[in-house]
Design a protein around this motif. Structure first.
Motif, mmCIF file in Angstrom:
data_model
loop_
_atom_site.group_PDB
_atom_site.id
_atom_site.type_symbol
_atom_site.label_atom_id
_atom_site.label_comp_id
_atom_site.label_asym_id
_atom_site.label_seq_id
_atom_site.Cartn_x
_atom_site.Cartn_y
_atom_site.Cartn_z
ATOM 1 N N MET A 1 0.765 -1.084 0.126
ATOM 2 C CA MET A 1 0.075 0.596 0.572
ATOM 3 C C MET A 1 0.862 1.448 0.343
ATOM 4 O O MET A 1 1.605 0.907 0.694
ATOM 5 C CB MET A 1 -0.542 0.226 1.289
ATOM 6 C CG MET A 1 -1.862 0.933 1.481
ATOM 7 S SD MET A 1 -3.018 1.620 3.026
ATOM 8 C CE MET A 1 -4.048 -0.386 2.932
ATOM 9 N N THR A 2 0.255 2.112 -0.615
ATOM 10 C CA THR A 2 0.828 3.457 -1.046
ATOM 11 C C THR A 2 0.947 4.483 0.229
ATOM 12 O O THR A 2 -0.124 3.912 1.084
ATOM 13 C CB THR A 2 0.864 4.154 -1.938
ATOM 14 O OG1 THR A 2 -0.156 4.997 -1.483
ATOM 15 C CG2 THR A 2 1.078 3.471 -3.547
ATOM 16 N N ILE A 3 2.160 5.294 0.937
ATOM 17 C CA ILE A 3 1.872 5.938 1.317
ATOM 18 C C ILE A 3 1.161 6.745 1.588
ATOM 19 O O ILE A 3 0.871 7.126 2.372
ATOM 20 C CB ILE A 3 3.566 6.814 1.676
ATOM 21 C CG1 ILE A 3 3.340 7.633 3.117
ATOM 22 C CG2 ILE A 3 3.782 8.426 1.092
ATOM 23 C CD1 ILE A 3 3.828 6.686 4.505
ATOM 24 N N ASN A 4 0.262 6.962 0.231
ATOM 25 C CA ASN A 4 -0.581 8.161 0.581
ATOM 26 C C ASN A 4 -2.124 8.319 0.873
ATOM 27 O O ASN A 4 -2.580 8.623 1.330
ATOM 28 C CB ASN A 4 -0.810 9.829 -0.651
ATOM 29 C CG ASN A 4 0.326 10.179 -0.734
ATOM 30 O OD1 ASN A 4 1.267 10.374 0.086
ATOM 31 N ND2 ASN A 4 1.159 10.087 -2.622
ATOM 32 N N THR A 5 -1.940 6.450 0.365
ATOM 33 C CA THR A 5 -3.254 5.657 0.408
ATOM 34 C C THR A 5 -3.393 5.617 1.741
ATOM 35 O O THR A 5 -4.495 5.468 2.599
ATOM 36 C CB THR A 5 -3.152 4.121 -0.270
ATOM 37 O OG1 THR A 5 -2.932 4.747 -1.286
ATOM 38 C CG2 THR A 5 -4.629 3.442 -0.200
ATOM 39 N N ARG A 6 -2.621 5.090 3.455
ATOM 40 C CA ARG A 6 -2.231 4.761 3.981
ATOM 41 C C ARG A 6 -2.559 5.936 4.656
ATOM 42 O O ARG A 6 -3.137 6.370 5.499
ATOM 43 C CB ARG A 6 -0.851 4.224 4.767
ATOM 44 C CG ARG A 6 -0.491 3.934 6.089
ATOM 45 C CD ARG A 6 0.475 2.981 6.021
ATOM 46 N NE ARG A 6 0.898 1.825 6.137
ATOM 47 C CZ ARG A 6 -0.146 0.363 6.484
ATOM 48 N NH1 ARG A 6 -0.744 0.604 6.964
ATOM 49 N NH2 ARG A 6 -0.393 -0.314 5.508
ATOM 50 N N ILE A 7 -2.003 7.481 4.030
ATOM 51 C CA ILE A 7 -2.508 8.711 5.065
ATOM 52 C C ILE A 7 -4.072 8.814 4.929
ATOM 53 O O ILE A 7 -3.742 9.127 5.825
ATOM 54 C CB ILE A 7 -1.415 9.358 4.672
ATOM 55 C CG1 ILE A 7 0.003 9.549 4.754
ATOM 56 C CG2 ILE A 7 -2.067 11.091 4.727
ATOM 57 C CD1 ILE A 7 0.873 10.185 3.970
#
Length: 124
Positions: free
Chosen positions: A1-7
């Motif tokens: 999962m990308t960091i932006n999705t996680r955020i």
């Protein structure tokens, strides 16, 4: 999962938890006296319970760390942010002095724009 999705999912989790607190602990103050809609303990509890369920989905998505599954939720939460933001905007047009509606209007529309940006960059 990308960091932006996680955020984005963490922001959603925070929003769902905050809504739970508002709809349970502060329901008579914020929903009752500062809202166009007035207070209704039963419906506010229903909204609070719904937020618990959705928060659990977010926790599991974060745990699974699956980008494709997360993007399905991002799409749904982005639409939810838009609809909730518009609902609070309509309430403010009805009564601009209803102070309760300003923060959720702004926060939901920010969530919507962040979600659209995330989806646009991912081509989802």
């Amino acid at each position: 999962m990308t960091i932006n999705t996680r955020i984005f999912l963490l922001i959603c989790l925070g929003a769902f938890c905050a809504s739970f607190v508002v709809q349970t602990v502060f329901q008579s103050i914020l929903g009752g006296s500062m809202s166009v809609w007035g207070g209704n303990a039963g419906w506010q509890r229903e909204i609070a319970f719904w937020n618990v369920g959705v928060a659990l989905i977010v926790v599991q998505l974060l745990r699974l760390n699956d980008q494709r599954a997360a993007l399905v939720a991002v799409q749904g939460f982005t639409v939810l942010f838009l609809l909730l933001g518009l609902n609070h905007t309509q309430a403010l047009f009805t009564n601009p002095g209803a102070q309760f509606h300003w923060p959720p209007m702004v926060l939901n529309l920010i969530g919507f724009f962040f979600g659209v940006r995330l989806l646009y960059k991912r081509g989802a």
